[in-house]
Motif scaffolding. Sequence first.
Motif, PDB file in Angstrom:
ATOM      1  N   GLN A   1       0.828  -1.210   0.000  1.00 63.83           N
ATOM      2  CA  GLN A   1       0.000   0.000   0.000  1.00 63.83           C
ATOM      3  C   GLN A   1       0.859   1.254   0.000  1.00 63.83           C
ATOM      4  O   GLN A   1       0.548   2.222  -0.694  1.00 63.83           O
ATOM      5  N   ILE A   2       1.963   1.188   0.751  1.00 62.99           N
ATOM      6  CA  ILE A   2       2.877   2.338   0.739  1.00 62.99           C
ATOM      7  C   ILE A   2       3.386   2.567  -0.680  1.00 62.99           C
ATOM      8  O   ILE A   2       3.434   3.687  -1.187  1.00 62.99           O
ATOM      9  N   GLN A   3       3.745   1.460  -1.348  1.00 66.01           N
ATOM     10  CA  GLN A   3       4.224   1.588  -2.728  1.00 66.01           C
ATOM     11  C   GLN A   3       3.148   2.191  -3.637  1.00 66.01           C
ATOM     12  O   GLN A   3       3.435   3.012  -4.507  1.00 66.01           O
ATOM     13  N   LEU A   4       1.902   1.771  -3.387  1.00 71.03           N
ATOM     14  CA  LEU A   4       0.807   2.300  -4.221  1.00 71.03           C
ATOM     15  C   LEU A   4       0.620   3.793  -3.986  1.00 71.03           C
ATOM     16  O   LEU A   4       0.355   4.550  -4.929  1.00 71.03           O
ATOM     17  N   VAL A   5       0.768   4.221  -2.732  1.00 68.38           N
ATOM     18  CA  VAL A   5       0.679   5.650  -2.432  1.00 68.38           C
ATOM     19  C   VAL A   5       1.760   6.397  -3.206  1.00 68.38           C
ATOM     20  O   VAL A   5       1.504   7.428  -3.852  1.00 68.38           O
ATOM     21  N   GLN A   6       2.973   5.844  -3.152  1.00 67.46           N
ATOM     22  CA  GLN A   6       4.077   6.506  -3.842  1.00 67.46           C
ATOM     23  C   GLN A   6       3.858   6.548  -5.348  1.00 67.46           C
ATOM     24  O   GLN A   6       4.200   7.524  -6.016  1.00 67.46           O
ATOM     25  N   GLN A   7       3.269   5.487  -5.872  1.00 70.77           N
ATOM     26  CA  GLN A   7       2.973   5.499  -7.309  1.00 70.77           C
ATOM     27  C   GLN A   7       1.968   6.595  -7.649  1.00 70.77           C
ATOM     28  O   GLN A   7       2.068   7.248  -8.682  1.00 70.77           O
ATOM     29  N   ALA A   8       0.999   6.752  -6.752  1.00 66.55           N
ATOM     30  CA  ALA A   8       0.001   7.800  -6.992  1.00 66.55           C
ATOM     31  C   ALA A   8       0.661   9.178  -6.982  1.00 66.55           C
ATOM     32  O   ALA A   8       0.330  10.059  -7.792  1.00 66.55           O
ATOM     33  N   ILE A   9       1.630   9.352  -6.066  1.00 65.79           N
ATOM     34  CA  ILE A   9       2.342  10.628  -6.035  1.00 65.79           C
ATOM     35  C   ILE A   9       3.122  10.811  -7.333  1.00 65.79           C
ATOM     36  O   ILE A   9       3.125  11.889  -7.940  1.00 65.79           O
ATOM     37  N   ALA A  10       3.750   9.726  -7.777  1.00 67.02           N
ATOM     38  CA  ALA A  10       4.542   9.798  -9.001  1.00 67.02           C
ATOM     39  C   ALA A  10       3.665  10.168 -10.193  1.00 67.02           C
ATOM     40  O   ALA A  10       4.097  10.822 -11.132  1.00 67.02           O
ATOM     41  N   LYS A  11       2.418   9.717 -10.146  1.00 70.92           N
ATOM     42  CA  LYS A  11       1.507  10.011 -11.259  1.00 70.92           C
ATOM     43  C   LYS A  11       0.834  11.362 -11.083  1.00 70.92           C
ATOM     44  O   LYS A  11      -0.039  11.721 -11.874  1.00 70.92           O
ATOM     45  N   ARG A  12       1.228  12.095 -10.028  1.00 70.32           N
ATOM     46  CA  ARG A  12       0.678  13.425  -9.760  1.00 70.32           C
ATOM     47  C   ARG A  12      -0.848  13.431  -9.759  1.00 70.32           C
ATOM     48  O   ARG A  12      -1.498  14.181 -10.488  1.00 70.32           O
TER      49      ARG A  12
END
Lengths: 323, 494, 314, 316
Positions: free
Chosen positions: D77-88
């Motif tokens: 889930q942490i990784q998914l959060v970071q991916q969401a940040i990466a996708k702005r």
Amino acid sequence: MKRNDYSRYREIKGLLAGVLLLFVFMSFAAEGFFGWYNLHNVLKDLLILMIVASGMTLVILLGKIDMSAGSVMSLASIVTTLLLSYGFHIAFALLGGLLAGAIIGLLNGYLVGVLNLNHFVATFATMSIAKGLALVACNGDIISSDSDILLFIGTGKIFGLFFIVWFAAILLLIMFFVSTKTKFGYKIYSIGGSEQVARLSGIKTSNVYLVTYVIAGILAALGGIFMAGKANSGNATIGDGYEFSVIATVLIGGTPFEGGKGGLLGTLIGAIFLVILKNGLSMLGFTPAWQYALIGLAILIAIVADVSINERRKAEEKRRVKL
Amino acid sequence: MNDTILEIRNISKSFSGVPVLEDINMSIKKSEVHVIVGENGAGKSTLMKIISGVYRKDKGDLFFEGKPVQINSVQKALNVGIGIIHQEFNLLPHRSIGQNIFLGREPIKSNFLKVIDHDLICKKSKELLDYLGLDIDPRTLVYNLGIAQQQMVEVAKALCFKSKVLIMDEPTATLTRKETVKLFEIIRKLKSEGVSIIYISHRLEEIKQIADTLTVLRDGRIVGDLSIENASIDQIIRMMVGREIKDQYKRQYHMHGEEVLKTENLGAKRFSNVNINVHRGEIVGLSGLVGAGRTEIAKTIFGEDAIEKGSVNIYGKKYHRMSTQKATKLRIGLVPEDRKEEGAIMEMSIRHNIVHAVLPRLFKSSVISKKTELAVATKYMEELGIKAPSVNKLVKLLSGGNQQKVVIAKWMCADCEILIFDEPTRGIDVGAKAEIYGIMSELVERGKAILMISSDLPELIGMCDRIYTIKDGMVTAEFSRTEATQEKILAACV
Amino acid sequence: MKRIAGFALNYYKVILLFAILIVSSSVTQDPVQNIKNMIMIQAPFVMIYSFGMTLAVITGGLDLSLGSIAAFSTCAAAFLIIEDQIFVGIAVCLLIGAGLGLLNGLLITKAKVNPFIATYGMDWVIRGAVYIMMGGAMIYHFSHDFKVIADGSFLGISNLVYIAFAILAILMFVFQKTVFGRNVYSTGANIKVSRLTGVNTDMVIIIVYMISGVLASTSGLLYVARLDCAEAFLGKNFGLQALAATLIGGTSLKGGKGGVGNTVIGVLIMVFLMNCLNVLKVSTLWQDAVFGLVIVVSALLEMAKQRYANYLQL
Amino acid sequence: MKKTFTVFLVVLFSISVLGVSAAPYPGAVGKKATLILKDLTNPVWIQAAEGAKAAAKDFGMQIEVVAPIVSNNNDEQIQLVQQAIAKRKDILILTPADSKGIVPAVTELNKAKIPVINLNTKINNESGRANSETFVVADNIMCATLCATELARLANGSGEAIILQGPSGGQVTIDLTKGAEDTFAKYPNIKLVDKKEAKFDRATGYKVTQDMLITYPNLKIIFSCNDEMALGAVKAVEEVGKLGKIFIGGIDGNKDAMASIKEGKLNATVFKNFWLQAYTAVEAAAKYLDGQKLPALIPVDLGIVIKSNVDKYLAM
């Protein structure tokens, strides 16, 4: 010297090409994949995987396996955060976590190296034991930590790079050095090549098993501590099933179950492959159901391709041997 | 001057209550080649393993250069100055020559981290290889070497210890004549440098060439020490076996029958254009250096390796593709070179191994009747004289000769018409050898056809009706029984 | 004294089984019903898929895809069974099990992938496929005719017991008494020798994995019939449980030894032990640890037994 | 050619503008949101995904629904959060699998100035580092309280009770157990005799219940942390003929469970209405993006499903 390096490069050439292709593909196809923020985070996850996988690589080089790696991660995360919650200094807490890993590693090494139990059975059992101890210790709860240092270990940055990156870079360099340049590393390769030969050459095999399993245990514990740092809490389920990813990483990296050949370089590339694949598939928006199927498929394809390339090369080499 | 370097006094050893060595006394002099002979199971290897620290003795003492020594580990033996080249290969295939030579005692650069001095390994290995007259890069992986070269690496490994006593356990078993000659040269060179060599061999004809002294072991005891000048081979054999073996090769030559096996321009990975044939009632030999492609020809005929070109004709029918299943159905049997890995299942009983190949034919309904199985297995065990308390004994507990007989029994039980023997007597003692020759003769008299591969020229000449010589994967010559001499065959092989 | 030790080593599993049974019976108020539950309902399920694992282990491999095979085949079949095409459904289920086993076998023999990684990869693929297929749906409320397979009983004994023992009998017969069974054991003990003796070892291994797949789908089907629901996450812990039962039973991972008979005891030890912990009111948290200890101890005892046997033989 | 294309574009644009004017929250139109769930293999979470997609369509937002591959895995889930940040992404809706473990990831979101809508399980903000704009409540502790209260009522406030738990150490299990324990503690005559892990699956729930029925012959209440285990328990209880004497309650409110209630087997479940939860959360996100102020809590109706009202829920 050169020749050796060259042959090692040859062994992982195919995989390396695959990884590059995957990287290029994901960079174009997955929105947000190619960017410092994402790649930096991918790097972090990659290195955590790699820390655990480097211990596993040594064990598999010996021709053994360590099924307990995932459980050890959970145990270490629980022990560390639990000690913190009892008010111990962070240094003791971290030491405690590592010690827990070392103890399970010692148990593995003792069962496998000294008592000569089948390595799969022994570590399969310690997998349950470590998981059980973690659950009992935390009483089935999640242990939160308010330690900024633990949080820093998991998420902090030094000179713009995650602490983990610096730490793992040094650790992996040491591991690489130890496994290829030192007497201990030579012993591991020798025992993996043939235990009997090693023993007849005067190598105390049981000691090597003990030490290697302890190292693997400590590295798994480190992985668990980093995971705990990322979440700033300890959880008895964080390592569930992680050992399978780790073993898959090592195998994809070209260290076979029989041991004696392969090494950390291959594992690193195997880890890059898996982590990019996971991150990329997720960024591409595949649902978990599809990710399940595609990751399994990719593992199988990577291994099948590797096997067939190796078979062909083996045949070629045989033909080249002077008659 | 006392020139005894190693003295063995009253050594005894037993495994689980069964005595293997009893009261052995022996002394090895400085710079001599001391040959130890004896049948398999006589205790030679056990004795050597005690001297070199692999096993611990139950009783007795060892004296090295006059002083008593306790050797309780391999490392200790090496430190004292006793090196050993084991019978089985002790090399790691995926490591380089240098790494293998220095295995377990690599030179280190710094004491703390125990960093290995790779350059020194390379340099020293190169020197050793040069000394042995081998022009190979020490960084080559052993995996890429031929068997003879691997043996030389073993020698180099033992040499670099600067051992004062060097034990060689059947070093020539896998070598060809040319390489053997080279090894002997090296032995003489070492001898001249003051190294004592304990040499174990089955090949009695070699012994005359290099031995200074000779000790014969039988059933864990020393039956005699001989000086080499006044020992004849017959006498040695007599001492080893405890009985006279006259004329090991008892063949009777008849007219042979139809042609049952023929290869037509057969080609595969390591050989090409092979044309050979075998008739019923005939033993045909394949001679050649190790690695010339003999085993590969056999395995291709048997279907284990794929046919790339040409065909195999069995009973006059052409086959462009073969598999081991098809071969067994056609009643071809292969007694492979590597008994432990390819010949018999060590972890299973004699009974299971003997009936293994015949199962589908014996039990047409696919249901196994234990009674029939036992009867069949017992019959063949008795027929071949396999020495074991019962058919249920595990094969791994048998001696090499008896294991080989189990493999042969498997194919006889399956009633094979064409049998391929690959090095059938390697590592087998004289007594058992004679028995296996007897079995082979009887088989051809019953009208079976035999293709035999061997590195032992006297054996080939003694047993075969015709001999093909193979070199670099090609058939170079064919000799009939009357033409064949060791010199001619060698000339065609090299 | 020595004799007692020898006896104890030879029959330690049976002794252990009875010890557990006595302990659990002494604390429950209804020991008969308890034992009935364990033997008639709980054990048969575990047994059937553990047999599949055991067979794979005998060939020198293992099958980590049991659980997902069970889920995929039963979910696919459930679409038919719910439409009252019970026999077609069952046939489809077993066929899919065999087909997926065939894929495992092909990967291991023809593509030469290590069984561990082959079945692990397949586990991911199949699990993914069943998630995609079901899309979060569940299939429930099957007809009585289907449910009776697992729910019914005959002469007071649950159908599950009959089915498990029928399967056990068939497997025992095939693997002890037939040429095929012999070939499975010899292939597991030494594949090269077996091939060089004319055994079609590839075929042997493929068939074993197919049988393993069929057994997985059989147990899946019984679960569906008993619990009246087909769902995508069925059997998530089948693989590890079956492996544990096989190992506790004493089938060696080296291959060529052991058998489904041993696994019956392994399964019983596992089921009895878990039940014992439950009735002793031990916290669930301890179960994993106790479980691990039992595997270590039984492996050590197995080793002691082997040494003792060797000692007697020499 | 070029001209027609331009015309086409213009038409397309005007249509979308028209669409926008119909939208209730114009500020949210075209915005990108990510919904992170705990799991996307379980039916209830798939309902949630559908609810979110329906809402996104209604409000003209783009939504991506993701979940860890290993269900309830915090690290993923942490990784998914970071991916969401990466996708702005413009906004993130988060259902944490681990309320404590997700904190660092939420801190990161706060730093990246991406607003967070908290759904279903509360993010633990004791440290003050994990701020979310609102909490769309369908809290597990509340669910457990509802269900346990109903079971206690059925049992007349007395008797022995057990809890069937999901995998030990999981957040859901911890919360639900806490809710049930606290509720039962309010009734002096209800004795919570045991808690047992049954891994959230029906087969294990069935097996464990069998053992429990032997161990506690006087058992009166079985509280199960999800419907699957509860249905396994129903099966085990049914087989010993104690249906009606032992009261069983589950959580989630899946179709099969409601059918069982209608048959009079299962006694209660909590309809968590995952569809509505997700819909509400996306609507809250839309409101936020439209500049509206959000209350700290947005409750979603949790319904206790019992035999008398099951038809209503089945019809939904």
